[in-house]
Design a protein around this motif. Structure first.
Motif, PDB file in Angstrom:
ATOM      1  N   THR A   1      50.630  32.259  33.969  1.00  0.00           N
ATOM      2  CA  THR A   1      49.356  32.714  33.407  1.00  0.00           C
ATOM      3  C   THR A   1      48.305  32.803  34.523  1.00  0.00           C
ATOM      4  OG1 THR A   1      48.971  30.396  32.794  1.00  0.00           O
ATOM      5  CG2 THR A   1      49.735  31.896  31.070  1.00  0.00           C
ATOM      6  N   GLU A   2      48.562  33.712  35.474  1.00  0.00           N
ATOM      7  CA  GLU A   2      47.650  33.887  36.602  1.00  0.00           C
ATOM      8  C   GLU A   2      46.412  34.665  36.153  1.00  0.00           C
ATOM      9  OE1 GLU A   2      50.226  34.496  40.529  1.00  0.00           O
ATOM     10  OE2 GLU A   2      51.018  35.667  38.842  1.00  0.00           O
ATOM     11  N   ILE A   3      45.289  34.311  36.737  1.00  0.00           N
ATOM     12  CA  ILE A   3      44.044  35.010  36.456  1.00  0.00           C
ATOM     13  C   ILE A   3      43.390  35.385  37.777  1.00  0.00           C
ATOM     14  CG2 ILE A   3      42.345  33.131  36.408  1.00  0.00           C
ATOM     15  CD1 ILE A   3      42.793  35.651  33.563  1.00  0.00           C
ATOM     16  N   ASN A   4      42.854  36.583  37.852  1.00  0.00           N
ATOM     17  CA  ASN A   4      42.256  37.072  39.094  1.00  0.00           C
ATOM     18  C   ASN A   4      40.738  36.892  39.083  1.00  0.00           C
ATOM     19  OD1 ASN A   4      44.701  38.201  40.432  1.00  0.00           O
ATOM     20  ND2 ASN A   4      44.749  39.486  38.608  1.00  0.00           N
ATOM     21  N   ASP A   5      40.093  37.298  40.167  1.00  0.00           N
ATOM     22  CA  ASP A   5      38.635  37.186  40.228  1.00  0.00           C
ATOM     23  C   ASP A   5      37.963  38.107  39.215  1.00  0.00           C
ATOM     24  OD1 ASP A   5      38.620  35.230  42.149  1.00  0.00           O
ATOM     25  OD2 ASP A   5      38.368  36.613  43.826  1.00  0.00           O
ATOM     26  N   THR A   6      38.520  39.295  39.038  1.00  0.00           N
ATOM     27  CA  THR A   6      38.008  40.224  38.024  1.00  0.00           C
ATOM     28  C   THR A   6      39.142  40.570  37.079  1.00  0.00           C
ATOM     29  OG1 THR A   6      38.457  42.130  39.466  1.00  0.00           O
ATOM     30  CG2 THR A   6      36.236  41.176  39.542  1.00  0.00           C
TER      31      THR A   6
ATOM     32  N   ASP B   1      39.829  45.270  25.694  1.00  0.00           N
ATOM     33  CA  ASP B   1      40.144  46.506  26.415  1.00  0.00           C
ATOM     34  C   ASP B   1      41.600  46.577  26.866  1.00  0.00           C
ATOM     35  OD1 ASP B   1      37.513  47.251  26.119  1.00  0.00           O
ATOM     36  OD2 ASP B   1      36.911  46.574  28.113  1.00  0.00           O
ATOM     37  N   ASP B   2      42.226  45.423  27.085  1.00  0.00           N
ATOM     38  CA  ASP B   2      43.586  45.447  27.643  1.00  0.00           C
ATOM     39  C   ASP B   2      44.310  44.152  27.300  1.00  0.00           C
ATOM     40  OD1 ASP B   2      45.897  45.849  29.039  1.00  0.00           O
ATOM     41  OD2 ASP B   2      44.969  46.040  31.015  1.00  0.00           O
ATOM     42  N   LEU B   3      44.830  44.065  26.091  1.00  0.00           N
ATOM     43  CA  LEU B   3      45.540  42.856  25.679  1.00  0.00           C
ATOM     44  C   LEU B   3      46.848  42.670  26.446  1.00  0.00           C
ATOM     45  CD1 LEU B   3      45.223  42.392  21.801  1.00  0.00           C
ATOM     46  CD2 LEU B   3      44.412  40.885  23.627  1.00  0.00           C
ATOM     47  N   GLU B   4      47.459  43.767  26.855  1.00  0.00           N
ATOM     48  CA  GLU B   4      48.729  43.676  27.573  1.00  0.00           C
ATOM     49  C   GLU B   4      48.569  42.909  28.876  1.00  0.00           C
ATOM     50  OE1 GLU B   4      52.676  43.863  28.298  1.00  0.00           O
ATOM     51  OE2 GLU B   4      51.638  44.427  26.446  1.00  0.00           O
ATOM     52  N   TYR B   5      47.389  42.998  29.468  1.00  0.00           N
ATOM     53  CA  TYR B   5      47.103  42.276  30.710  1.00  0.00           C
ATOM     54  C   TYR B   5      47.311  40.773  30.529  1.00  0.00           C
ATOM     55  CZ  TYR B   5      44.288  40.785  34.789  1.00  0.00           C
ATOM     56  OH  TYR B   5      43.843  40.216  35.960  1.00  0.00           O
ATOM     57  N   TYR B   6      47.152  40.302  29.314  1.00  0.00           N
ATOM     58  CA  TYR B   6      47.227  38.864  29.028  1.00  0.00           C
ATOM     59  C   TYR B   6      48.536  38.485  28.342  1.00  0.00           C
ATOM     60  CZ  TYR B   6      42.267  39.121  30.140  1.00  0.00           C
ATOM     61  OH  TYR B   6      41.075  39.340  30.768  1.00  0.00           O
ATOM     62  N   ALA B   7      49.561  39.270  28.564  1.00  0.00           N
ATOM     63  CA  ALA B   7      50.839  39.055  27.873  1.00  0.00           C
ATOM     64  C   ALA B   7      51.397  37.657  28.110  1.00  0.00           C
ATOM     65  CB  ALA B   7      51.852  40.115  28.315  1.00  0.00           C
ATOM     66  N   GLU B   8      51.260  37.146  29.337  1.00  0.00           N
ATOM     67  CA  GLU B   8      51.812  35.818  29.640  1.00  0.00           C
ATOM     68  C   GLU B   8      51.098  34.722  28.843  1.00  0.00           C
ATOM     69  OE1 GLU B   8      54.481  35.277  31.304  1.00  0.00           O
ATOM     70  OE2 GLU B   8      54.744  37.333  32.065  1.00  0.00           O
ATOM     71  N   PHE B   9      49.834  34.936  28.550  1.00  0.00           N
ATOM     72  CA  PHE B   9      49.103  33.949  27.757  1.00  0.00           C
ATOM     73  C   PHE B   9      49.640  33.870  26.337  1.00  0.00           C
ATOM     74  CE2 PHE B   9      46.343  34.753  31.308  1.00  0.00           C
ATOM     75  CZ  PHE B   9      45.706  33.530  31.544  1.00  0.00           C
TER      76      PHE B   9
ATOM     77  N   MET C   1      39.164  19.158  26.731  1.00  0.00           N
ATOM     78  CA  MET C   1      39.203  20.499  27.301  1.00  0.00           C
ATOM     79  C   MET C   1      40.338  20.616  28.315  1.00  0.00           C
ATOM     80  SD  MET C   1      35.143  21.099  28.040  1.00  0.00           S
ATOM     81  CE  MET C   1      35.489  22.636  28.938  1.00  0.00           C
ATOM     82  N   ALA C   2      40.731  21.840  28.568  1.00  0.00           N
ATOM     83  CA  ALA C   2      41.659  22.183  29.659  1.00  0.00           C
ATOM     84  C   ALA C   2      41.642  23.706  29.732  1.00  0.00           C
ATOM     85  CB  ALA C   2      43.064  21.662  29.399  1.00  0.00           C
ATOM     86  N   HIS C   3      42.311  24.269  30.722  1.00  0.00           N
ATOM     87  CA  HIS C   3      42.389  25.734  30.787  1.00  0.00           C
ATOM     88  C   HIS C   3      43.831  26.185  30.940  1.00  0.00           C
ATOM     89  CE1 HIS C   3      42.713  25.801  35.276  1.00  0.00           C
ATOM     90  NE2 HIS C   3      41.845  24.808  35.240  1.00  0.00           N
ATOM     91  N   GLN C   4      44.107  27.319  30.320  1.00  0.00           N
ATOM     92  CA  GLN C   4      45.470  27.850  30.292  1.00  0.00           C
ATOM     93  C   GLN C   4      45.847  28.585  31.564  1.00  0.00           C
ATOM     94  OE1 GLN C   4      45.987  30.174  26.515  1.00  0.00           O
ATOM     95  NE2 GLN C   4      43.882  29.484  26.114  1.00  0.00           N
TER      96      GLN C   4
ATOM     97  N   ARG D   1      52.861  26.135  40.449  1.00  0.00           N
ATOM     98  CA  ARG D   1      51.468  26.493  40.242  1.00  0.00           C
ATOM     99  C   ARG D   1      51.031  26.055  38.838  1.00  0.00           C
ATOM    100  NH1 ARG D   1      49.023  26.721  43.644  1.00  0.00           N
ATOM    101  NH2 ARG D   1      48.803  28.748  44.638  1.00  0.00           N
ATOM    102  N   GLY D   2      49.948  25.309  38.794  1.00  0.00           N
ATOM    103  CA  GLY D   2      49.443  24.784  37.536  1.00  0.00           C
ATOM    104  C   GLY D   2      49.914  23.379  37.228  1.00  0.00           C
ATOM    105  N   SER D   3      50.845  22.858  38.036  1.00  0.00           N
ATOM    106  CA  SER D   3      51.351  21.513  37.769  1.00  0.00           C
ATOM    107  C   SER D   3      50.252  20.463  37.868  1.00  0.00           C
ATOM    108  CB  SER D   3      52.490  21.167  38.732  1.00  0.00           C
ATOM    109  OG  SER D   3      52.053  21.221  40.090  1.00  0.00           O
ATOM    110  N   ASN D   4      49.242  20.735  38.728  1.00  0.00           N
ATOM    111  CA  ASN D   4      48.149  19.786  38.928  1.00  0.00           C
ATOM    112  C   ASN D   4      46.791  20.418  38.624  1.00  0.00           C
ATOM    113  OD1 ASN D   4      47.105  17.285  39.524  1.00  0.00           O
ATOM    114  ND2 ASN D   4      47.663  17.303  41.676  1.00  0.00           N
ATOM    115  N   ASP D   5      46.784  21.672  38.149  1.00  0.00           N
ATOM    116  CA  ASP D   5      45.516  22.357  37.862  1.00  0.00           C
ATOM    117  C   ASP D   5      45.767  23.543  36.939  1.00  0.00           C
ATOM    118  OD1 ASP D   5      42.921  23.279  37.865  1.00  0.00           O
ATOM    119  OD2 ASP D   5      43.056  24.191  39.844  1.00  0.00           O
TER     120      ASP D   5
END
Length: 581
Positions: A104-109, A115-123, A168-171, A203-207
């Protein structure tokens, strides 16, 4: 404009030294906290104390860093199971590993979900994974989606008059650079577990899928044990924390605020620090209760271009470079006072460890009552890169653009200055400092100057310098480290580690303090929901683990992960048993 007194002009601009804000009063409306502490103390042991007066070795100050009173939950059916059962640990590792395997990688923009649900398919794969992995959570808790991808889990309590607990946490996770994929010891989305080191890699194991999974797993186990909560428990899970939470936390927090109202949460727990082992038997749990502010300054030098064969005295690149040079060579002043949460960590280390030399220990302990010793402490803290930026505002030039062709003068050169605003400063004070240096350069080179599109100096035939602010965030309110809510939080941590996790280490000493982040978590959107915000992950984190966050070979010990599960379990029970509003 009047220059600061301790910056006499030399060669057209102030001499080197600490920078000072400008006098533009009309514009006044506009963090790893502990990694370097041990190294800092060890570095100072090499200094000779022979020249220090003998009086400074006397520390007539009573101990202030004391152990928190332990809070033991009467309902503790599975605490021993979580911490010590081999099969539970194997299952917990498998759950964390499976979440890491969903990138579930996220970029700066990023595009808006509408507008684009497919972009978030991994979520959406991750959401499905949660449903399959935590069946009791999904059978008993209300699950809501905010802005399509943000998640709110609500475990309704039997007493609606009590303030809820908010976890709280983030995906999302920061992207992995494909060009250095082979540098990882194990593939970054493998979730590989190495039993010899007890590390889970990826990646994400500690954050911070570790915290996210610990929250879900702690509640799942409470439900399996038949526990009924009096106080509502809420999970709020953002999806773009790594790009400032602009679509996740910024929509989740208002959603909760509208439903529950201001100051409606008993406490908020989010990602943060854990326990650090500072001596062979000393552990400090720094629950981050403060965060620095943030502001980006976009500065541009606007010129008129032309052919490079007709050379001006300075191109826009040259003018911008001189401004950058001045900014980097005039850092913000150190401002270290004893109400900075970093002081509490130093105080505990000074009182209970042996690695500080006597004169540094004396400076730490006497700082609350001796201004001279506070100056010594400030020099001490400011001398080491790992801690100095926690006691001042920082300024980093991170992006620069200028020029398009070798034989064409650059008509525009721009750069972005990222600031992390010190807890005793403000966005306004920070930006005024930038404006001061921009004014110095504009006057020296005969340029105009604008600030937030308002003219300060009219444009000249050479051009003008513009300064505009973006992403302005004041330092976070400092959450209390005393009082009823803190006592339950700190007492849960004290009991979990002193009496359970480290019980066999007879000489282990655990102290719980506040702490400071130089960065910002998603909690920046939740300030109105509670004054009791603690950024803490209940694990013991060696230096090497902390340094891999956002980097190659991110990993976490499985033991630290299950301790976080135990904390969530115990904390919910303790707040139900001992908490009052």
């Amino acid at each position: 404009m009047t220059e600061p007194r301790h910056h006499p002009l030399q060669n057209g601009y102030p001499s080197s030294g600490q920078s000072t804000p400008s006098t533009y009063s009309k514009y006044k409306k506009f963090v790893l906290p502990l990694v370097g502490l041990l190294a800092l103390g060890l570095a100072y042991t090499s200094r000779s104390a022979d020249s220090v007066p003998s009086s400074v070795f006397e520390v007539p100050v009573s101990p202030q860093c004391k152990k928190a009173e332990t809070y033991r939950p009467s309902f503790n059916k599975s605490v021993n199971l979580i911490l010590n059962d081999k099969q539970f640990k194997i299952d917990s590792i498998k759950k964390l590993s499976g979440a890491i395997q969903i990138p579930t990688e996220i970029n700066d923009t990023n595009p808006l979900p509408d507008d684009d649900l497919e972009y978030y398919a991994e979520f959406f794969k991750l959401h499905k994974y949660f449903e399959e992995t935590f069946p009791l959570v999904h059978a008993h808790l209300k699950v809501e989606k905010v802005n399509k991808i943000g998640l709110i889990y609500t475990w309704e309590g039997t007493d609606p008059s009590l303030k809820p607990i908010l976890f709280m946490a983030h995906q999302d996770v920061v992207p992995v650079n494909r060009e250095i994929w082979d540098s990882w010891e194990y593939p970054p989305f493998s979730g590989h577990y190495d039993p010899e080191t007890d590390y889970v890699w990826g990646r994400g194991s500690n954050d911070c899928k570790n915290l996210l999974l610990a929250e879900l797993e702690g509640i799942e186990q409470l439900l399996a044990d038949g526990y009924s909560t009096k106080r509502t428990v809420i999970l709020s899970l953002g999806f773009d924390e790594e790009s400032s939470g602009l679509m996740g936390a910024s929509t989740l927090a208002p959603f909760l605020l509208e439903r529950y109202g201001p100051d409606s949460m008993f406490s908020i727990i989010d990602e943060g620090a854990g326990l650090l082992r500072l001596d062979k038997n000393l552990y400090i749990a720094a629950a981050v209760n403060a965060e620095k502010g943030y502001v980006d300054a976009k500065i541009a030098v606007h010129g008129h271009g032309g052919h490079s064969s007709v050379q001006p005295d300075h191109t826009t690149i040259g003018v911008a470079s001189e401004l950058i040079f001045l900014m980097e060579n005039h850092p913000f002043e150190f401002n270290f006072s004893v109400d900075n949460p970093v002081y509490n960590v130093l105080q505990c280390a000074a009182e209970h460890s042996s690695f500080f030399p006597p004169h540094v220990r004396d400076a730490i302990l006497r700082s609350p009552v001796d201004e001279n010793q506070r100056r010594v402490l400030t020099e001490f803290a400011g001398s080491h890169p790992d801690i100095r930026d926690l006691i001042r505002t920082t300024r980093a030039i991170d992006v620069i653009n200028g020029g398009v062709k070798a034989n064409a003068l650059p008509g525009l050169t721009s750069f972005i200055v990222n600031h992390r605003v010190g807890i005793h400063s403000s966005v306004n004070e920070t930006v005024e400092n930038d404006l001061y240096w921009a004014t110095v350069i504009a006057k020296k080179h005969g340029y105009g100057l604008t600030f937030q599109d308002e003219v300060i100096i009219p444009e000249t035939k050479l051009g003008y310098i513009s300064l505009a602010c973006e992403k302005m965030l004041e330092p976070a309110p400092i959450s209390p480290t005393s009082g009823h809510v803190w006592d339950i939080f700190a007492g849960t941590v004290q009991n979990l580690f002193q009496n359970e996790i480290l019980a066999e280490q007879k000489d282990a000493e655990v102290y719980v303090t506040g702490g400071l982040f130089s960065g910002n978590t998603d909690t920046k959107y939740y300030w109105d929901l509670s004054r009791n915000i603690y950024r803490f992950v209940a694990g013991i984190f060696p230096f090497d683990q902390l340094r891999t966050i956002h980097s190659v070979n991110e990993h976490i010990s499985a033991s630290s992960h299950v301790s976080a599960v135990a904390f969530v379990y115990e904390y919910i029970v303790n707040v139900n048993e001992y908490g009052h509003d």
